[in-house]
Motif scaffolding. Structure first.
Motif, short mmCIF file in Angstrom:
data_model
loop_
_atom_site.label_atom_id
_atom_site.label_comp_id
_atom_site.label_asym_id
_atom_site.label_seq_id
_atom_site.Cartn_x
_atom_site.Cartn_y
_atom_site.Cartn_z
N LEU A 299 31.21 36.87 -59.31
CA LEU A 299 30.00 35.89 -60.91
C LEU A 299 29.81 37.24 -61.30
CD1 LEU A 299 28.18 33.82 -61.65
CD2 LEU A 299 26.69 34.87 -60.08
N TYR A 300 29.70 38.63 -61.16
CA TYR A 300 28.64 39.44 -62.69
C TYR A 300 30.08 39.81 -63.49
CZ TYR A 300 24.40 38.38 -60.74
OH TYR A 300 23.72 37.68 -60.19
N SER A 301 31.38 40.32 -62.32
CA SER A 301 32.70 40.87 -63.60
C SER A 301 32.63 39.58 -64.47
CB SER A 301 33.85 40.91 -62.56
OG SER A 301 33.46 42.07 -61.50
N GLN A 302 32.62 38.38 -64.66
CA GLN A 302 32.84 37.27 -64.89
C GLN A 302 31.57 37.21 -66.43
OE1 GLN A 302 33.23 33.48 -63.55
NE2 GLN A 302 33.62 32.31 -65.44
N VAL A 303 30.41 37.22 -65.65
CA VAL A 303 29.51 38.03 -66.82
C VAL A 303 29.89 39.00 -67.59
CG1 VAL A 303 26.97 38.73 -67.21
CG2 VAL A 303 27.85 37.09 -64.77
N ALA A 304 30.25 39.92 -67.39
CA ALA A 304 30.28 41.36 -67.90
C ALA A 304 31.59 41.14 -69.22
CB ALA A 304 31.00 42.16 -66.81
N ARG A 305 32.92 39.58 -68.74
CA ARG A 305 33.84 40.20 -69.58
C ARG A 305 33.44 38.46 -71.02
NH1 ARG A 305 36.88 38.95 -64.70
NH2 ARG A 305 36.47 37.01 -65.05
N LEU A 306 32.45 37.74 -70.67
CA LEU A 306 31.51 37.22 -70.86
C LEU A 306 30.63 38.04 -72.35
CD1 LEU A 306 30.10 34.08 -69.81
CD2 LEU A 306 31.57 33.75 -71.46
N LEU A 307 30.14 38.59 -71.95
CA LEU A 307 28.92 38.92 -72.59
C LEU A 307 30.05 40.05 -73.66
CD1 LEU A 307 26.23 41.21 -71.03
CD2 LEU A 307 26.44 39.21 -71.51
N GLU A 308 30.94 41.05 -73.85
CA GLU A 308 32.24 41.46 -73.98
C GLU A 308 32.37 40.51 -75.73
OE1 GLU A 308 35.40 43.41 -72.23
OE2 GLU A 308 34.04 44.33 -70.76
N ASN A 309 33.20 39.64 -74.77
CA ASN A 309 34.14 38.00 -75.98
C ASN A 309 33.01 37.69 -76.78
OD1 ASN A 309 36.09 38.19 -74.62
ND2 ASN A 309 35.07 36.79 -72.85
N LYS A 310 31.43 37.28 -76.20
CA LYS A 310 30.19 36.61 -77.20
C LYS A 310 29.87 37.68 -78.34
CE LYS A 310 31.27 32.95 -74.92
NZ LYS A 310 31.95 31.74 -76.00
N ASP A 311 29.73 39.19 -78.31
CA ASP A 311 29.45 39.95 -79.30
C ASP A 311 28.13 40.64 -78.46
OD1 ASP A 311 32.17 39.81 -80.16
OD2 ASP A 311 31.48 38.52 -82.25
N VAL A 312 27.38 40.95 -77.28
CA VAL A 312 26.66 41.24 -76.89
C VAL A 312 26.95 43.08 -76.80
CG1 VAL A 312 24.96 40.88 -74.84
CG2 VAL A 312 25.99 38.99 -76.04
N ASN A 313 25.79 43.47 -77.71
CA ASN A 313 25.69 44.59 -77.73
C ASN A 313 24.66 45.69 -76.76
OD1 ASN A 313 25.05 43.02 -80.84
ND2 ASN A 313 26.44 45.05 -80.75
N ARG A 314 23.97 44.18 -76.12
CA ARG A 314 22.94 45.56 -74.60
C ARG A 314 22.61 44.46 -73.97
NH1 ARG A 314 16.85 48.05 -76.32
NH2 ARG A 314 16.58 46.42 -77.13
N LEU A 315 22.74 44.64 -72.33
CA LEU A 315 21.95 44.06 -71.84
C LEU A 315 20.89 44.72 -71.14
CD1 LEU A 315 22.33 41.38 -69.35
CD2 LEU A 315 24.06 43.24 -67.95
N ILE A 316 20.33 44.11 -70.80
CA ILE A 316 19.11 44.28 -69.66
C ILE A 316 18.95 43.39 -68.75
CG2 ILE A 316 16.48 44.17 -70.19
CD1 ILE A 316 16.16 44.56 -72.89
N GLY A 317 19.19 43.97 -67.57
CA GLY A 317 19.69 43.64 -66.35
C GLY A 317 17.48 43.35 -65.36
N ILE A 318 17.83 42.09 -64.81
CA ILE A 318 16.05 41.87 -63.92
C ILE A 318 16.73 41.21 -62.78
CG2 ILE A 318 13.71 40.85 -63.93
CD1 ILE A 318 13.67 40.88 -67.12
N THR B 44 29.93 46.42 -68.85
CA THR B 44 30.37 48.27 -70.22
C THR B 44 29.98 48.18 -71.02
OG1 THR B 44 32.64 46.46 -71.39
CG2 THR B 44 33.19 47.76 -69.41
N VAL B 45 29.29 46.84 -71.67
CA VAL B 45 28.48 46.82 -72.98
C VAL B 45 27.19 47.85 -72.41
CG1 VAL B 45 28.39 44.54 -73.58
CG2 VAL B 45 27.26 44.95 -72.23
N ASP B 46 26.51 48.34 -73.20
CA ASP B 46 24.73 49.33 -73.45
C ASP B 46 23.84 48.01 -72.42
OD1 ASP B 46 22.97 51.56 -73.71
OD2 ASP B 46 21.89 49.97 -75.40
N SER B 47 23.23 48.72 -71.11
CA SER B 47 22.81 48.44 -70.57
C SER B 47 21.68 49.26 -69.59
CB SER B 47 23.69 48.12 -69.47
OG SER B 47 24.49 46.67 -69.28
N VAL B 48 20.56 48.21 -69.44
CA VAL B 48 19.98 48.91 -68.69
C VAL B 48 18.68 47.97 -67.56
CG1 VAL B 48 17.60 47.97 -70.23
CG2 VAL B 48 16.78 49.88 -69.15
#
Length: 824
Positions: free
Chosen positions: A380-399, A411-415
């Motif tokens: 699931l989170y691998s799929q989310v990671a691919r989505l973020l790349e395809n949708k041009d997201v620059n940063r992820l803040i995971g909670i 692979t995007v900038d993450s915290v």
């Protein structure tokens, strides 16, 4: 979250048609039909659907984005222009999509609940999800995906991990339900109600009922209220039935009592079921919510849940916020709040909206753990990671602990933070500024606290802008255009009071051809917000030519003076063939070249290389007024004559446009090469008859009650004692005044507002920051919402009361009034 994969050869065989397969090992897990909304590009199959737009026109765009698998009905020369792509050619791409969904549905043998009705489908689906999720891993329609395209896309989401499915089906005309029934194949059917929605598509209520019930032709169990089938003369579907109703002893669930709580926050509903009296506490008080909750109550009883379990769960139902909201955030950020639900489907939809925002270069996603990941959390989170790349997201803040555990997938900038409180405690270190931020959190993470912390604190009075309605209005006018006619949308005057880049982003996303503003600074603001569409400046200032040229803004040229000044500026900058728009005065007598001015204009234009005439246009004075039709014909005729003359002297063709909003529908012969859509975009068209317009209301102005007073007959209210109580009663002081754009002419009963569903008059003079309402007889409390205008108390009715036009009302809303944009 492993989706069943199909080879391209398998899909070609399923839809049973010819194909051009060049990549035989292509694996498909994702379906798409909009080139602007693409997810897992490598495994996506793109369907070129013919609707308001022809999807075939966007095949090459999808191809350039990386898509290599297509279903088309028009071969064109795609095989040559898209050399390394697979093309499946079918007679009808929508039918092919549905056929594929039917096959995919047949691969699973889990219980499927199908839901239809005139209203409440999405609410009932979402509440059943809340009620049944503790035991079941559920797949459901994302948002309100219930159409001929939405249903197959929803069913495509079924996977091996799911134990129950909830799909809704909506139809608007006869003959549509058969296809949806074949796709959903519900074992359990739920009818919410039969009402007035979509009446135009059916010859009678009987026909509408017959069509809706076709969804349940092969259902094992059918759940419904007999009151909605009282006039239906056909057979009731379902091998078994379960009924619910009010004061109907023959119903399986007979509601015998329905009492609002003392604090007016709940309703205690009692019913007779299997010889016993049972009850549940519904955490809503409005009639529609209570009925939807009873429908869910009946469904759970029919599925064998105990009354005690149902009562405990219904009491915890939370509102279904089917819309994401765009708000102004702290430190020049834009906050997109979409925290009502969280799964991969709704995340994909929200990321599309985030990608649509161009006002900031940086895009951030704040995402919580995704519920129901189970054994496949890594996938699931691998799929989310691919989505973020395809949708041009620059940063992820995971909670959350789960998303933090899979931090290495991104692979995007993450915290990452363990909890919402942990994030809020460290908010300063995260540095939210000058970016678009999407909030997507599961309910238990209480992302409303994050929204409150990140949203700019402003005036409580709110202008809510419905972007779906604006999109609907745009598409309506597009449907009236002849093939090839372009469209300019007017976004001057802060988009008629509705916003600037927020509206322009949506228009750019929907591929309008031009934007038009009044002054250069409006256009510059759009450019600074990332808008790349051509922008026409309708009233250019000579002093602003430098910045106009710097930002590629295209001026209206309405006089020789302006033309000469602009050409001189271009020559000093060494610019060639800069686009301009020539304004002709065919009768408005405001700006523009009169007929007698045209020879001199042509003399000046001849041989000029610094400019190129992009368009010639004029303005109709009275396109909405039948009494002025003869004058309108004269304007159109003169415009034809003058543009023909100018084009012949220029030696090249230009875009010609004269039609404004009302002319688009009333004067199709005036469409020429382009039309200009103004206030119709916002749901107002004076050429339309009241009550029969297909347009939707875009803007709703809302405020709240600060204080309620109980007054005696004869007591006065407000400045100069102009308001007089005619009887004992009560007033509400609300947070809007003339400084917000609520005109003083609306005082002393001239203005009307809505308080808890009741239309009430103003009393006394309108003050600068507040005004008073006579709410005698209305059940209300301090803090309650007050609607200043919407689709009931309309902008048109307010304008009529003031002796003005709707433009003045909309553009007069103060900038201190908070704008919130929502998209469902």
């Amino acid at each position: 979250m492993y989706h069943k994969s199909y080879s391209i050869d398998e899909i070609a065989e399923i839809v049973n048609t010819k194909n051009f397969i060049k990549i035989s090992d292509a694996a498909i897990t994702t379906l798409a039909f909009d080139s602007r909304r693409l997810g897992d590009i490598i495994h996506t199959l793109f369907f070129a659907v013919k609707g308001r737009r022809d999807g075939h026109d966007f095949v090459r765009e999808a191809y350039s984005s990386g898509i290599r698998n297509f279903v088309v009905s028009d071969e064109r020369n795609f095989a040559e222009t898209c050399p390394d792509a697979n093309f499946i050619v079918v007679p009808d791409t929508v039918r092919a999509l549905q056929t594929l969904a039917v096959y995919h549905r047949s691969q699973f043998n889990i219980p499927v609940i199908g839901i239809t009705g005139s209203n409440g489908k999405t609410i009932v689906k979402e509440w059943l999800y809340q009620l049944l999720a503790p035991e079941k891993n559920i797949v459901r329609s994302p948002k309100s995906y219930n159409s001929q395209i939405g249903v197959p896309v929803s069913v495509w989401g079924m996977g091996e991990e799911h134990e129950l499915a909830l799909f809704e089906a909506g139809i608007s005309r006869k003959g549509e339900m058969e296809a949806l029934e074949g796709i959903i194949k519900p074992a359990i059917g739920v009818l919410t109600n039969i009402g007035q929605a979509h009446e135009d598509g059916f010859s009678s209520d009987q026909e509408k009922t017959v069509e809706k019930l076709k969804l349940f032709n092969d259902s094992e169990l059918f759940i419904y209220s007999p009151k909605y089938l009282a006039e239906y003369s056909g057979s009731i579907p379902g091998k078994k039935t379960f009924t619910w109703d009010w004061n109907n002893e023959s119903a399986d669930l007979n509601i015998i009592e329905d009492v609002i709580s003392a604090d007016k926050s709940h309703r205690l509903v009692k019913g007779a079921f299997s010889g016993e009296i049972i009850q549940c506490l519904v955490p809503f008080t409005d009639a529609a919510s209570v009925e939807n909750a009873v429908c869910c109550w009946a469904t759970m009883l029919a599925l064998g849940y105990s009354p005690a379990v149902i009562d405990s769960r219904i009491g915890k139902l939370h509102p279904v916020g089917m819309r994401l909201e765009l708000k102004t955030g702290i430190h020049n950020s834009s906050i997109i709040d979409d925290s009502y639900s969280l799964d991969i489907s709704s995340l994909t939809i929200a990321l599309d909206f985030l990608k649509q925002q161009n006002q900031h270069q940086r895009r951030t996603l704040i995402l919580s753990d995704i519920p129901g990941a189970g054994m496949n959390a890594g996938a699931l989170y691998s799929q989310v990671a691919r989505l973020l790349e395809n949708k041009d997201v620059n940063r992820l803040i995971g909670i959350g602990t789960e998303i933090s555990r899979h931090a290495d997938r991104f692979t995007v900038d993450s915290v990452f933070f363990e909890s919402t409180s942990d994030f809020l405690d460290n908010l300063d270190s995260v540095s939210i500024a000058d970016e678009s931020v999407l909030l997507k959190g599961a309910r238990r993470f209480e992302f409303e606290k994050i929204s409150k912390a990140l949203t700019e604190k402003v005036h409580e009075t709110v202008l809510a802008i419905n972007l779906n309605a604006l999109e609907n209005n745009l598409n309506h006018y597009k449907s009236l255009l002849k093939p090839g006619v372009k469209i300019t949308t007017m976004v001057k005057a802060f988009s008629y009071g509705s916003g600037s880049f927020e509206i322009a982003n949506l228009l750019q996303f929907n591929r309008v051809d031009y934007l038009a503003v009044a002054f250069a600074d409006e256009g510059i603001a759009l450019r600074q917000a990332g808008i790349t569409l051509p922008v026409m400046v309708m009233n250019p200032d000579v002093a602003g030519f430098d910045t106009m040229i710097e930002h590629d803004l295209e001026p209206e040229i309405y006089s020789l003076r302006v033309l000469n000044e602009f050409v001189a500026k271009l020559k000093r900058k060494g610019r060639e063939e800069y686009p301009i728009h020539v304004k002709l005065d065919t009768g408005m007598h405001r700006l523009g070249f009169l007929e007698e001015d045209v020879p001199a204009l042509l003399d000046e234009l001849t041989g000029l290389t610094a400019i190129r005439v992009r368009s010639i246009f004029s303005h109709l004075t009275s396109s909405e007024d039948p009494a002025a039709d003869e004058f309108t014909r004269q304007q159109i005729g003169l415009f034809k004559e003058l543009t023909s003359l100018i084009e012949s002297r220029l030696g090249y063709s230009v875009i010609k446009h004269i039609a404004n909003t009302s002319a688009i529908s009333r004067w199709p012969e005036a469409q020429f090469d382009m039309v200009r859509l103004g206030i119709g975009l916002y749901g107002i068209d004076s050429a339309r008859e009241a009550g029969v317009s297909p347009l939707e209301t875009v803007a709703s102005l809302k405020t709240s009650i600060s204080q309620i007073k109980h007054l005696k007959a004869g007591e006065t209210v407000g400045y100069n004692r102009r308001g007089v109580m005619q009887r004992d009663g009560k007033t509400a002081t609300v947070k809007i005044g003339y400084a917000d754009g609520y005109d003083r002419k609306l005082g002393n009963g001239a203005g009307k507002m809505i308080v808890n569903g009741k239309v009430v008059p103003t009393i006394g003079n309108i003050c600068m920051d507040m005004c008073m309402l006579d709410i005698t007889g209305v059940d209300a409390k301090e803090g309650d919402e007050v609607i200043v205008f919407n689709d009931q108390v309309t902008v048109e009715s307010i304008a009529k009361e003031m002796g003005t036009i709707p433009y003045e009302i909309l553009t007069g809303i103060s900038q201190r009034v908070k704008r919130i944009y929502y998209y469902e």
